[in-house]
Write an enzyme that holds these catalytic residues in place. Structure first.
Site, mmCIF file in Angstrom:
data_model
loop_
_atom_site.group_PDB
_atom_site.id
_atom_site.type_symbol
_atom_site.label_atom_id
_atom_site.label_comp_id
_atom_site.label_asym_id
_atom_site.label_seq_id
_atom_site.Cartn_x
_atom_site.Cartn_y
_atom_site.Cartn_z
ATOM 1 N N SER A 108 65.788 -32.920 -74.723
ATOM 2 C CA SER A 108 66.025 -31.593 -75.303
ATOM 3 C C SER A 108 64.924 -30.637 -74.900
ATOM 4 O O SER A 108 63.763 -31.041 -74.714
ATOM 5 C CB SER A 108 66.050 -31.740 -76.826
ATOM 6 O OG SER A 108 65.939 -30.485 -77.430
ATOM 7 N N TYR A 133 61.804 -34.222 -84.835
ATOM 8 C CA TYR A 133 62.897 -34.413 -83.879
ATOM 9 C C TYR A 133 62.371 -34.278 -82.451
ATOM 10 O O TYR A 133 62.609 -35.140 -81.592
ATOM 11 C CB TYR A 133 64.010 -33.378 -84.144
ATOM 12 C CG TYR A 133 65.035 -33.302 -83.032
ATOM 13 C CD1 TYR A 133 65.886 -34.367 -82.764
ATOM 14 C CD2 TYR A 133 65.141 -32.154 -82.237
ATOM 15 C CE1 TYR A 133 66.812 -34.292 -81.731
ATOM 16 C CE2 TYR A 133 66.066 -32.079 -81.212
ATOM 17 C CZ TYR A 133 66.897 -33.147 -80.958
ATOM 18 O OH TYR A 133 67.815 -33.075 -79.934
ATOM 19 N N LYS A 135 61.929 -37.097 -79.265
ATOM 20 C CA LYS A 135 62.431 -36.954 -77.887
ATOM 21 C C LYS A 135 61.290 -37.136 -76.883
ATOM 22 O O LYS A 135 61.461 -37.785 -75.841
ATOM 23 C CB LYS A 135 63.095 -35.584 -77.695
ATOM 24 C CG LYS A 135 64.397 -35.417 -78.448
ATOM 25 C CD LYS A 135 65.515 -36.251 -77.831
ATOM 26 C CE LYS A 135 66.804 -36.194 -78.613
ATOM 27 N NZ LYS A 135 67.807 -37.148 -78.185
#
Ligand code: NAD
Ligand code: UDP
Length: 343
Positions: A126, A150, A154
């Protein structure tokens, strides 16, 4: 193209579009999903669109046996790993939950792949790995400094993949850094189906247009952008799916292993008000909005340099904002409650 591909998280928003693209390109597809954030009906729709069946394994990527069985039964030679959790605010509240699904899930997947000698992997990364942009457009060399769990999850996975590749350079790994995927398949049969109140702009705008909410909250109009609202790089989900095909082709064709991070974005930024206007044009509906204070953690502007994707993969997004809104509206108006109660 032929071969067998295992898509983890293949019942989700992006995964379903990848499955359609793979099947239409001639691949045999198996999906491993625990339906934590999806509905198996989405896979019936994939089969309907493509006219072909696909194997489904209901299971969790954190479970080694499920994974090794799935790899063996499918005969997959490559994995596209979309399974994971993706809500930034939820990750702040429940960081361990995110590390468990996203980091531990990928760790288990890598172990099973190594055991089964499957060493070609495309990972759904991402643009959040970049954190606050220090310069624009964001190239892959931009410093990596995510600002929430989050994004940390990643980045941890990206580091883990680089370490795996360093230890065994026969791996072929593509880490695709998605910008803002939006839109839906032009059939209107598959699309984004957020549970509860959507956090992301496009699904919220679509739900306002269909009458599920009276008004869109625009989080701030005092940014240093042309109209004061936040600017993002929205990319059509079917273009994004094609990027995975290009990456698979490139990984298969390369003579050596590698582990490369590549942006998937259009290179163009649109403001919240641009999106509202495009959606009104696409839908013929009005989208009432009100200006609210800034959302904590938001940045003013974020858009990709898509040059590396063009250079390495020969991929370039084709569809403009109006097409993204037109397809999102078709999906929303044909499926006002998403997959809930769908046949
Ligand atoms: P999604 O929630 O629609 O799809 C994810 C799928 O993974 C769901 O079907 C879910 O049930 C499944 N899943 C979750 N945890 C699992 C587990 N432990 N075992 C098996 N299946 C599991 O999300 P999406 O938008 O399709 O995103 C796919 C991937 O792309 C995610 O990894 C996400 O972080 C990444 N990504 C998404 C965006 C975005 O804006 N949608 C942007 C950048 C990156
Ligand atoms: N946004 C908004 N109202 C919403 C959701 C989002 O104004 O209900 C804005 C948000 O502040 C940002 C842009 O829309 O400027 C894109 O937000 P989204 O959450 O979709 O993507 P992200 O911020 O994660 O890139």
């Amino acid at each position: 193209m032929s071969g067998s591909v295992l898509v983890t998280g293949g019942a989700g928003y992006i995964g379903t579009h990848i499955c359609v693209a793979l099947i239409e390109a001639g691949f045999t597809v198996s999906v491993l999903d625990n339906y934590y954030n999806s509905n198996p009906v989405s896979l019936d729709r994939v089969a309907h669109i493509t006219g072909q069946s696909l194997a489904r394994i209901q299971g969790d990527v954190r479970d080694h046996k499920t994974l090794s069985d799935a790899l063996q039964q499918s005969g997959a030679t490559a994995v596209i790993h979309c399974a994971g959790l993706k809500a930034v605010s939820e990750s702040v509240q429940e960081p361990l939950h995110y590390y468990d699904h996203n980091v531990v899930g990928t760790l288990r997947l890598l172990e099973a792949m190594a055991q089964c000698q499957v060493k070609t992997l495309i990972f759904s990364s991402s643009a959040t790995v970049y954190g606050n942009p220090q310069f624009l457009p964001l190239t892959e060399e931009h410093p990596l400094a995510p600002t929430n769990p989050y994004g940390h999850s990643k980045l941890m996975v990206e580091k883990m993949l680089r370490d795996v590749f360093t230890a065994d350079p026969s791996w072929r790994i593509g880490m695709l850094r998605y910008f803002n995927p939006v839109g839906a398949h032009p059939s209107g049969l598959i699309g984004e189906d957020p549970q509860g109140l959507p956090n992301n702009l496009l699904p919220f705008v679509a739900q306002v247009a269909i009458g599920r909410h009276p008004v869109l909250n625009i989080w701030g109009d005092d940014y240093d952008t042309p109209d004061g609202t936040g600017v993002r790089d929205y990319v059509h989900v079917t273009d994004l799916a094609k990027g995975h095909l290009c990456a698979l082709q490139q990984l298969a064709a390369s003579k050596t292993g590698h582990c490369t991070a590549i942006n998937l974005g259009t290179g163009t930024g649109y403001s919240v008000l641009d999106v509202v206007r495009a959606f009104e044009q696409a839908s013929g509906q009005s989208v009432p909005y009100r200006i609210m204070p800034r959302r904590p953690g938001d940045v003013a502007t974020c858009f990709a340099s898509p040059q590396l994707a063009q250079q390495l993969l020969g991929w370039q997004a084709q569809q403009d904002l109006l097409a993204m809104c037109t397809d999102a509206w078709r999906w929303q108006s044909d499926n006002p409650q998403g997959y809930t109660n769908a046949l």
